[in-house]
Design a protein around this motif. Structure first.
Motif, mmCIF file in Angstrom:
data_model
loop_
_atom_site.group_PDB
_atom_site.id
_atom_site.type_symbol
_atom_site.label_atom_id
_atom_site.label_comp_id
_atom_site.label_asym_id
_atom_site.label_seq_id
_atom_site.Cartn_x
_atom_site.Cartn_y
_atom_site.Cartn_z
ATOM 1 N N UNK A 106 -25.397 -61.276 -84.000
ATOM 2 C CA UNK A 106 -25.435 -59.815 -84.068
ATOM 3 C C UNK A 106 -26.218 -59.232 -82.896
ATOM 4 N N UNK A 107 -27.246 -59.955 -82.466
ATOM 5 C CA UNK A 107 -28.025 -59.506 -81.309
ATOM 6 C C UNK A 107 -27.159 -59.516 -80.049
ATOM 7 N N UNK A 108 -26.295 -60.577 -79.949
ATOM 8 C CA UNK A 108 -25.378 -60.632 -78.805
ATOM 9 C C UNK A 108 -24.402 -59.463 -78.861
ATOM 10 N N UNK A 109 -23.888 -59.146 -80.049
ATOM 11 C CA UNK A 109 -22.926 -58.057 -80.200
ATOM 12 C C UNK A 109 -23.539 -56.716 -79.790
ATOM 13 N N UNK A 110 -24.827 -56.562 -80.037
ATOM 14 C CA UNK A 110 -25.483 -55.297 -79.681
ATOM 15 C C UNK A 110 -25.700 -55.186 -78.177
ATOM 16 N N UNK A 111 -25.897 -56.319 -77.500
ATOM 17 C CA UNK A 111 -26.261 -56.283 -76.073
ATOM 18 C C UNK A 111 -25.064 -56.360 -75.135
ATOM 19 N N UNK A 112 -23.909 -56.859 -75.643
ATOM 20 C CA UNK A 112 -22.773 -57.024 -74.725
ATOM 21 C C UNK A 112 -22.251 -55.682 -74.201
ATOM 22 N N UNK A 113 -22.487 -54.615 -74.928
ATOM 23 C CA UNK A 113 -21.943 -53.316 -74.500
ATOM 24 C C UNK A 113 -22.702 -52.726 -73.315
ATOM 25 N N UNK A 114 -23.879 -53.282 -73.011
ATOM 26 C CA UNK A 114 -24.641 -52.777 -71.863
ATOM 27 C C UNK A 114 -24.153 -53.450 -70.585
ATOM 28 N N UNK A 115 -24.117 -52.705 -69.518
ATOM 29 C CA UNK A 115 -23.622 -53.208 -68.234
ATOM 30 C C UNK A 115 -24.605 -54.234 -67.651
ATOM 31 N N UNK A 116 -24.126 -55.129 -66.775
ATOM 32 C CA UNK A 116 -25.022 -56.118 -66.139
ATOM 33 C C UNK A 116 -26.089 -55.412 -65.299
ATOM 34 N N UNK A 117 -27.219 -56.074 -65.146
ATOM 35 C CA UNK A 117 -28.327 -55.503 -64.380
ATOM 36 C C UNK A 117 -28.099 -55.639 -62.880
ATOM 37 N N UNK A 118 -27.851 -56.867 -62.412
ATOM 38 C CA UNK A 118 -27.757 -57.114 -60.965
ATOM 39 C C UNK A 118 -26.446 -57.783 -60.585
ATOM 40 N N UNK A 119 -25.687 -58.247 -61.559
ATOM 41 C CA UNK A 119 -24.478 -59.024 -61.286
ATOM 42 C C UNK A 119 -23.243 -58.200 -61.578
ATOM 43 N N UNK A 120 -22.085 -58.766 -61.191
ATOM 44 C CA UNK A 120 -20.818 -58.103 -61.490
ATOM 45 C C UNK A 120 -20.375 -58.351 -62.924
ATOM 46 N N UNK A 121 -20.696 -59.546 -63.439
ATOM 47 C CA UNK A 121 -20.302 -59.914 -64.798
ATOM 48 C C UNK A 121 -21.522 -60.422 -65.566
ATOM 49 N N UNK A 122 -21.525 -60.109 -66.825
ATOM 50 C CA UNK A 122 -22.514 -60.692 -67.725
ATOM 51 C C UNK A 122 -21.847 -61.900 -68.395
#
Length: 562
Positions: A106-122
């Motif tokens: 569930x923690x992953x599901x909450x964080x995947x919607x945020x864009x990557x910080x420094x990379x092109x892909x998370x």
């Protein structure tokens, strides 16, 4: 920084370094060049074959700004370096063995919607994903099917059969294979040459085979062998570290088995046990040795597929001396011993017995003896052919007569069917008494209870009709039942024993079909009409010999004693 293990130092950093998985790396490189990167991957395969390494290389390749038209990451930019050391916040490695609950997913599901910080892909790399709970898999389903465009999931596992099909169907699956030992040995040579360490070729081959297709295991064993040895990597060092058996000892024991010499075989075995070799590992080495011998004997060109043996002159000589059927027997015997070792506290004794039994078998092939046996067989065949020809010439008339006799016998038997022994029945009738018959009928029920069900079924429509001190006549309603009963020796013996127990006297059981019984009874009465006594007096029927004596002499001169 302290010392790092070889498998960490020489971890693949580009796809070309991933050994033995060309079918995977080539597909991933083409996908990068064609810009067809999907949202979810599933890497499966045995341990130490490069699953996690390939996942990190893919994570670097999709994010490397200097990749250009290449399918490999540059490993020079800050992004590549941060992913290599594990400090990039957009490449998250998760160990599902210790984070297998619903809350982590569930923690992953909450964080995947945020864009990557420094990379092109998370990129999420979930190792040992089969350890996730059912609830965690269910929580991951929707996100795995339709993640945001900037997210890539890479799942790695050694046991794909434990993953729900709903998860597998949402991923591109890549199966990593066990690495051939030749490829592992070549990679170890490259690494050792970089360090300038001396080595023996056979030692590297031995380490590669002991790793069972895993590069990480091979480099760990190589690291141990380097630390153990002082003047480089030798065969003896590799034998000690891997626990394997030297090929020279394998050749010696195989030769002792061939020559039926248990002393040499047992001495070599005890030498191995004294060195601390595991009996189970010894059996495994011998199974692989004879497997290679079998493979090389059938196809000498397949040396690259040999797993335990390095072909030399001694091994080739053994191959010439062994026969294929003997190799099959030896492999089967070692395999049975290996299975039996799982259930015993004394594996050493089982192994000793196995060696002695193998040495007692005759595995030598004497061509001279074989030629002599063939010559003797040829002479016997020639002699039999001559006798057969003579019988064909002289025995035509005899064979015709035999056929006529057989046909006549067959016709008579087919007409008459089963025939009861009339002579025995007449003897019983001559001495039969009503008292004996009543005794049989009174115990008939108890006799049937002592029989088997199948035997008692034969007497369903049968009843005793005459009995004497010597035997009992039983009438069957149907001829086929009588025939089945009298042809069943076990049934007849059982009835004789039960009659003996009832009368305390040896009695014979005789069955007769109803039609034949009526004929025999009528014939007997007609022949002895004037000799039949009153049955109610329980006196025996007149003896023909006594009646003949009465005709010759008067009744006054004859005295009958029972």
């Amino acid at each position: 920084m302290g010392y790092q293990a070889l498998y960490r130092v020489w971890r693949p950093q580009v796809f070309e370094d991933v050994v033995g998985q060309g079918h995977v790396t080539k597909t991933l490189q083409n996908a990068l060049l064609q810009k067809k990167i999907t949202h979810a991957y599933l890497f499966t395969g045995p341990r130490g074959t490069g699953k996690t390494s390939a996942a990190k290389i893919l994570a670097k390749a999709v994010n490397c700004p200097n990749r250009g038209d290449s399918a490999e990451p540059c490993n020079e930019c800050e992004l590549c370096k941060s992913i290599t050391v594990g400090s990039n916040p957009d490449v998250i490695e998760i160990d599902a063995a210790s984070n297998n609950g619903v809350e982590e997913i569930r923690d992953i599901r909450e964080k995947v919607k945020y864009a990557p910080n420094v990379s092109s892909f998370k990129v999420y790399i979930i190792d040992e994903v089969h350890m996730l709970s059912i609830g965690a898999f269910n929580a991951l389903l929707k996100t795995l099917e339709e993640p945001p465009k900037h997210v890539i999931f890479i799942l790695a596992t050694t046991e794909p059969h434990k993953i729900p099909l709903t998860i597998i169907s949402r991923c591109q699956r890549y199966d990593f294979k066990r690495i051939p030992h030749q490829a592992i040995a070549a990679r170890m040579k490259y690494i050792i040459d970089e360090y300038g360490i001396n080595y023996e070729e056979e030692a590297l081959q031995m380490i590669a085979r002991a790793s069972e297709g895993g590069m990480r295991d091979a480099l760990s064993l190589l690291d141990q062998t380097i630390s153990f040895g002082q003047d480089g990597i030798t065969v003896n060092d590799a034998l000690v570290i891997t626990g394997s058996v030297s090929q020279n000892i394998l050749n010696d024991i195989a030769k002792a088995i061939l020559e039926k010499n248990p002393q040499v075989a047992l001495e070599s075995l005890h030498t191995l046990l004294a060195e601390g070799k595991d009996p189970v590992r010894i059996v495994e080495d011998f199974i692989q040795f004879y497997r290679d011998l079998l493979l090389y004997k059938n196809s000498p060109s397949m040396q690259d597929y040999l797993e335990r043996v390095i072909v030399n002159s001694e091994f080739e000589q053994l191959c010439d001396q062994y026969e294929l059927k003997h190799v099959y027997e030896i492999i089967d015997r070692f395999n049975k011993t290996q299975q039996e070792m799982k259930w015993t506290n004394h594996p050493r004794i089982l192994l000793e017995v196995c060696f002695v039994q193998l040495c007692q078998n005759d595995f030598t092939s004497n061509q001279t003896d074989s030629n002599e046996k063939v010559h003797v067989l040829e002479q016997k065949i020639t002699s039999l052919e001559e006798q057969l020809q003579q019988l064909k010439v002289n025995g035509i008339q005899v064979s015709k007569q035999q056929e006529e006799v057989k046909s006549s016998i067959h016709s008579r038997t087919s007409k008459k069917g089963f025939r009861a022994p009339a002579g025995k029945i007449e003897n019983i009738l001559a001495n039969a008494t009503k008292q004996n018959l009543q005794l049989i009928k009174g115990n008939w029920g108890s006799i049937l209870e002592k029989l088997k069900r199948s035997h008692a079924a034969l007497l369903n429509d049968a009843e005793p009709v005459a009995a004497s001190e010597q035997g009992c006549v039983v009438k069957f309603k149907y001829e086929i039942h009588c025939q089945m009963a009298m042809n069943n020796h076990e049934f007849v013996n059982m009835m004789n024993n039960l009659l003996h127990q009832t009368f305390r006297n040896a009695m014979e059981f005789i069955g007769v079909p109803e039609e034949q019984w009526l004929e025999l009874r009528e014939s007997f009465i007609n022949q002895h009409r004037d000799l039949v006594k009153d049955k109610n007096q329980s006196k025996p029927i007149g003896d023909p010999l006594i009646e003949e004596a009465k005709k010759l002499f008067s009744d006054e001169l004859i005295e009958i004693r029972d």
